[in-house]
Design a protein around this motif. Structure first.
Motif, PDB file in Angstrom:
ATOM      1  N   MET A   7       0.861  -1.174   0.000  1.00  0.00           N
ATOM      2  CA  MET A   7       0.000   0.000   0.000  1.00  0.00           C
ATOM      3  C   MET A   7       0.901   1.229   0.000  1.00  0.00           C
ATOM      4  SD  MET A   7      -3.204   1.185   2.499  1.00  0.00           S
ATOM      5  CE  MET A   7      -3.134  -0.368   3.307  1.00  0.00           C
ATOM      6  N   LEU A   8       0.570   2.153  -0.892  1.00  0.00           N
ATOM      7  CA  LEU A   8       1.322   3.397  -1.019  1.00  0.00           C
ATOM      8  C   LEU A   8       0.424   4.571  -0.654  1.00  0.00           C
ATOM      9  CD1 LEU A   8       2.835   2.746  -4.568  1.00  0.00           C
ATOM     10  CD2 LEU A   8       3.861   2.185  -2.354  1.00  0.00           C
ATOM     11  N   ARG A   9       0.998   5.556   0.026  1.00  0.00           N
ATOM     12  CA  ARG A   9       0.294   6.824   0.243  1.00  0.00           C
ATOM     13  C   ARG A   9       0.764   7.747  -0.869  1.00  0.00           C
ATOM     14  NH1 ARG A   9       1.592   8.104   5.216  1.00  0.00           N
ATOM     15  NH2 ARG A   9      -0.269   7.193   6.108  1.00  0.00           N
ATOM     16  N   CYS A  10      -0.178   8.255  -1.630  1.00  0.00           N
ATOM     17  CA  CYS A  10       0.134   9.126  -2.767  1.00  0.00           C
ATOM     18  C   CYS A  10       0.237  10.575  -2.304  1.00  0.00           C
ATOM     19  CB  CYS A  10      -0.944   8.990  -3.838  1.00  0.00           C
ATOM     20  SG  CYS A  10      -1.092   7.300  -4.482  1.00  0.00           S
ATOM     21  N   ALA A  11       0.806  11.410  -3.148  1.00  0.00           N
ATOM     22  CA  ALA A  11       1.001  12.824  -2.828  1.00  0.00           C
ATOM     23  C   ALA A  11      -0.318  13.533  -2.524  1.00  0.00           C
ATOM     24  CB  ALA A  11       1.721  13.526  -3.967  1.00  0.00           C
ATOM     25  N   ASP A  12      -1.415  13.066  -3.109  1.00  0.00           N
ATOM     26  CA  ASP A  12      -2.722  13.694  -2.857  1.00  0.00           C
ATOM     27  C   ASP A  12      -3.410  13.136  -1.614  1.00  0.00           C
ATOM     28  OD1 ASP A  12      -3.583  11.188  -3.688  1.00  0.00           O
ATOM     29  OD2 ASP A  12      -4.779  11.933  -5.378  1.00  0.00           O
ATOM     30  N   TYR A  16      -2.978   3.685  -2.640  1.00  0.00           N
ATOM     31  CA  TYR A  16      -2.938   2.743  -3.754  1.00  0.00           C
ATOM     32  C   TYR A  16      -2.571   1.395  -3.174  1.00  0.00           C
ATOM     33  CZ  TYR A  16      -1.037   0.088  -7.637  1.00  0.00           C
ATOM     34  OH  TYR A  16      -0.775  -0.902  -8.548  1.00  0.00           O
ATOM     35  N   VAL A  17      -3.316   0.358  -3.533  1.00  0.00           N
ATOM     36  CA  VAL A  17      -3.025  -0.999  -3.095  1.00  0.00           C
ATOM     37  C   VAL A  17      -2.735  -1.829  -4.335  1.00  0.00           C
ATOM     38  CG1 VAL A  17      -3.881  -3.029  -1.861  1.00  0.00           C
ATOM     39  CG2 VAL A  17      -4.584  -0.743  -1.122  1.00  0.00           C
ATOM     40  N   GLY A  18      -1.619  -2.549  -4.316  1.00  0.00           N
ATOM     41  CA  GLY A  18      -1.245  -3.385  -5.455  1.00  0.00           C
ATOM     42  C   GLY A  18      -0.549  -4.643  -5.003  1.00  0.00           C
ATOM     43  N   SER A  19      -0.321  -5.534  -5.954  1.00  0.00           N
ATOM     44  CA  SER A  19       0.411  -6.764  -5.675  1.00  0.00           C
ATOM     45  C   SER A  19       1.321  -7.054  -6.849  1.00  0.00           C
ATOM     46  CB  SER A  19      -0.551  -7.933  -5.450  1.00  0.00           C
ATOM     47  OG  SER A  19      -1.357  -8.150  -6.594  1.00  0.00           O
ATOM     48  N   ALA A  20       2.375  -7.809  -6.596  1.00  0.00           N
ATOM     49  CA  ALA A  20       3.324  -8.140  -7.649  1.00  0.00           C
ATOM     50  C   ALA A  20       4.168  -9.329  -7.224  1.00  0.00           C
ATOM     51  CB  ALA A  20       4.223  -6.953  -7.965  1.00  0.00           C
ATOM     52  N   ARG A  21       4.768  -9.964  -8.209  1.00  0.00           N
ATOM     53  CA  ARG A  21       5.713 -11.049  -7.949  1.00  0.00           C
ATOM     54  C   ARG A  21       7.087 -10.450  -7.705  1.00  0.00           C
ATOM     55  NH1 ARG A  21       2.880 -13.755 -12.511  1.00  0.00           N
ATOM     56  NH2 ARG A  21       1.895 -15.587 -11.597  1.00  0.00           N
ATOM     57  N   GLY A  22       7.920 -11.199  -7.010  1.00  0.00           N
ATOM     58  CA  GLY A  22       9.305 -10.772  -6.862  1.00  0.00           C
ATOM     59  C   GLY A  22       9.840 -11.021  -5.477  1.00  0.00           C
ATOM     60  N   GLU A  23      11.135 -10.913  -5.390  1.00  0.00           N
ATOM     61  CA  GLU A  23      11.827 -11.119  -4.124  1.00  0.00           C
ATOM     62  C   GLU A  23      12.023  -9.809  -3.372  1.00  0.00           C
ATOM     63  OE1 GLU A  23      12.533 -14.140  -2.957  1.00  0.00           O
ATOM     64  OE2 GLU A  23      11.673 -15.001  -4.771  1.00  0.00           O
ATOM     65  N   SER A  24      11.930  -8.685  -4.092  1.00  0.00           N
ATOM     66  CA  SER A  24      12.182  -7.388  -3.491  1.00  0.00           C
ATOM     67  C   SER A  24      11.121  -6.398  -3.938  1.00  0.00           C
ATOM     68  CB  SER A  24      13.562  -6.880  -3.905  1.00  0.00           C
ATOM     69  OG  SER A  24      13.734  -5.551  -3.500  1.00  0.00           O
ATOM     70  N   LEU A  25      10.753  -5.536  -3.055  1.00  0.00           N
ATOM     71  CA  LEU A  25       9.782  -4.490  -3.337  1.00  0.00           C
ATOM     72  C   LEU A  25      10.445  -3.272  -3.989  1.00  0.00           C
ATOM     73  CD1 LEU A  25       6.794  -3.887  -2.888  1.00  0.00           C
ATOM     74  CD2 LEU A  25       7.346  -3.179  -0.589  1.00  0.00           C
ATOM     75  N   ALA A  38       1.610   4.096 -16.761  1.00  0.00           N
ATOM     76  CA  ALA A  38       0.598   5.161 -16.692  1.00  0.00           C
ATOM     77  C   ALA A  38      -0.653   4.619 -16.002  1.00  0.00           C
ATOM     78  CB  ALA A  38       0.274   5.673 -18.084  1.00  0.00           C
ATOM     79  N   GLY A  39      -0.599   4.552 -14.694  1.00  0.00           N
ATOM     80  CA  GLY A  39      -1.725   4.055 -13.922  1.00  0.00           C
ATOM     81  C   GLY A  39      -2.103   5.033 -12.829  1.00  0.00           C
ATOM     82  N   TYR A  40      -2.719   4.522 -11.781  1.00  0.00           N
ATOM     83  CA  TYR A  40      -3.256   5.344 -10.700  1.00  0.00           C
ATOM     84  C   TYR A  40      -2.216   6.281 -10.092  1.00  0.00           C
ATOM     85  CZ  TYR A  40      -5.769   6.701  -6.516  1.00  0.00           C
ATOM     86  OH  TYR A  40      -6.375   7.439  -5.525  1.00  0.00           O
ATOM     87  N   ARG A  44       0.037  11.021  -9.220  1.00  0.00           N
ATOM     88  CA  ARG A  44      -0.077  11.203  -7.770  1.00  0.00           C
ATOM     89  C   ARG A  44       1.271  11.004  -7.071  1.00  0.00           C
ATOM     90  NH1 ARG A  44      -4.819   8.960  -9.683  1.00  0.00           N
ATOM     91  NH2 ARG A  44      -6.724   9.885  -8.867  1.00  0.00           N
ATOM     92  N   ARG A  45       2.349  11.201  -7.800  1.00  0.00           N
ATOM     93  CA  ARG A  45       3.686  11.037  -7.235  1.00  0.00           C
ATOM     94  C   ARG A  45       4.112  12.314  -6.530  1.00  0.00           C
ATOM     95  NH1 ARG A  45       6.869   9.956 -12.368  1.00  0.00           N
ATOM     96  NH2 ARG A  45       5.133  11.020 -13.312  1.00  0.00           N
ATOM     97  N   PRO A  46       5.003  12.192  -5.561  1.00  0.00           N
ATOM     98  CA  PRO A  46       5.692  10.981  -5.121  1.00  0.00           C
ATOM     99  C   PRO A  46       4.790  10.117  -4.238  1.00  0.00           C
ATOM    100  CG  PRO A  46       6.416  12.824  -3.790  1.00  0.00           C
ATOM    101  CD  PRO A  46       5.479  13.380  -4.834  1.00  0.00           C
ATOM    102  N   VAL A  47       5.173   8.867  -4.121  1.00  0.00           N
ATOM    103  CA  VAL A  47       4.440   7.925  -3.287  1.00  0.00           C
ATOM    104  C   VAL A  47       5.343   7.454  -2.154  1.00  0.00           C
ATOM    105  CG1 VAL A  47       2.920   7.149  -5.143  1.00  0.00           C
ATOM    106  CG2 VAL A  47       5.078   5.955  -4.745  1.00  0.00           C
ATOM    107  N   THR A  48       4.705   7.019  -1.074  1.00  0.00           N
ATOM    108  CA  THR A  48       5.434   6.518   0.094  1.00  0.00           C
ATOM    109  C   THR A  48       4.886   5.155   0.460  1.00  0.00           C
ATOM    110  OG1 THR A  48       5.629   8.792   0.915  1.00  0.00           O
ATOM    111  CG2 THR A  48       6.033   7.011   2.502  1.00  0.00           C
ATOM    112  N   LEU A  49       5.761   4.189   0.638  1.00  0.00           N
ATOM    113  CA  LEU A  49       5.338   2.863   1.068  1.00  0.00           C
ATOM    114  C   LEU A  49       4.875   2.942   2.518  1.00  0.00           C
ATOM    115  CD1 LEU A  49       5.158  -0.218   0.489  1.00  0.00           C
ATOM    116  CD2 LEU A  49       7.464  -0.374   1.468  1.00  0.00           C
ATOM    117  N   VAL A  50       3.633   2.509   2.788  1.00  0.00           N
ATOM    118  CA  VAL A  50       3.108   2.553   4.149  1.00  0.00           C
ATOM    119  C   VAL A  50       2.776   1.171   4.685  1.00  0.00           C
ATOM    120  CG1 VAL A  50       2.284   4.936   4.033  1.00  0.00           C
ATOM    121  CG2 VAL A  50       0.773   3.073   3.312  1.00  0.00           C
ATOM    122  N   TYR A  51       2.701   0.167   3.801  1.00  0.00           N
ATOM    123  CA  TYR A  51       2.388  -1.196   4.245  1.00  0.00           C
ATOM    124  C   TYR A  51       2.856  -2.178   3.187  1.00  0.00           C
ATOM    125  CZ  TYR A  51      -0.265  -5.380   5.398  1.00  0.00           C
ATOM    126  OH  TYR A  51      -0.617  -6.668   5.697  1.00  0.00           O
ATOM    127  N   ALA A  52       3.401  -3.295   3.628  1.00  0.00           N
ATOM    128  CA  ALA A  52       3.769  -4.382   2.722  1.00  0.00           C
ATOM    129  C   ALA A  52       3.661  -5.702   3.462  1.00  0.00           C
ATOM    130  CB  ALA A  52       5.186  -4.200   2.195  1.00  0.00           C
TER     131      ALA A  52
END
Length: 107
Positions: A7-12, A16-25, A38-40, A44-52
């Motif tokens: 979950m990211l906190r956007c500048a506004d 934003y909640v998303g999911s992805a594959r991978g070993e690193s965020l 070009a999505g949500y 609305r940048r910059p974004v800050t990671l608030v939950y993972a």
């Protein structure tokens, strides 16, 4: 391969909640910051990671993403704060919440 929901906190101030594959965020966060897709979050940048949260399987991360996306802003903020009593309280139907006491944040 592991996966994650984030979950990211956007500048506004939106989330934003998303999911992805991978070993690193790190790579996915860099893509959000750079506006690679070009999505949500693009405007609305910059974004800050608030939950993972990491999962062994992508299907579990996607299920968590869909569940969290349906939550109210208050419930998302309780998750970010790791206020499990409040998350549980907000999971109740409004009528059940009215009958029980409203948990407060740390006193």
């Amino acid at each position: 391969m592991s996966a994650f929901v984030h979950m990211l906190r956007c500048a506004d101030g939106s989330y934003y909640v998303g999911s992805a594959r991978g070993e690193s965020l790190d790579r996915r966060l860099a893509e959000h910051q750079a506006g690679t897709h070009a999505g949500y979050t693009y405007h609305r940048r910059p974004v800050t990671l608030v939950y993972a949260e990491w999962f062994d399987r992508i299907v579990d991360a996607v299920a968590a993403e869909r569940r969290i996306k349906g939550w109210s802003r208050a419930k998302k903020e309780a998750l970010i704060a790791e206020d499990w009593d409040r998350v549980q309280f907000l999971a109740k139907r409004p009528a059940a919440r009215a009958r029980s006491s409203n948990p407060t944040t740390s006193s």
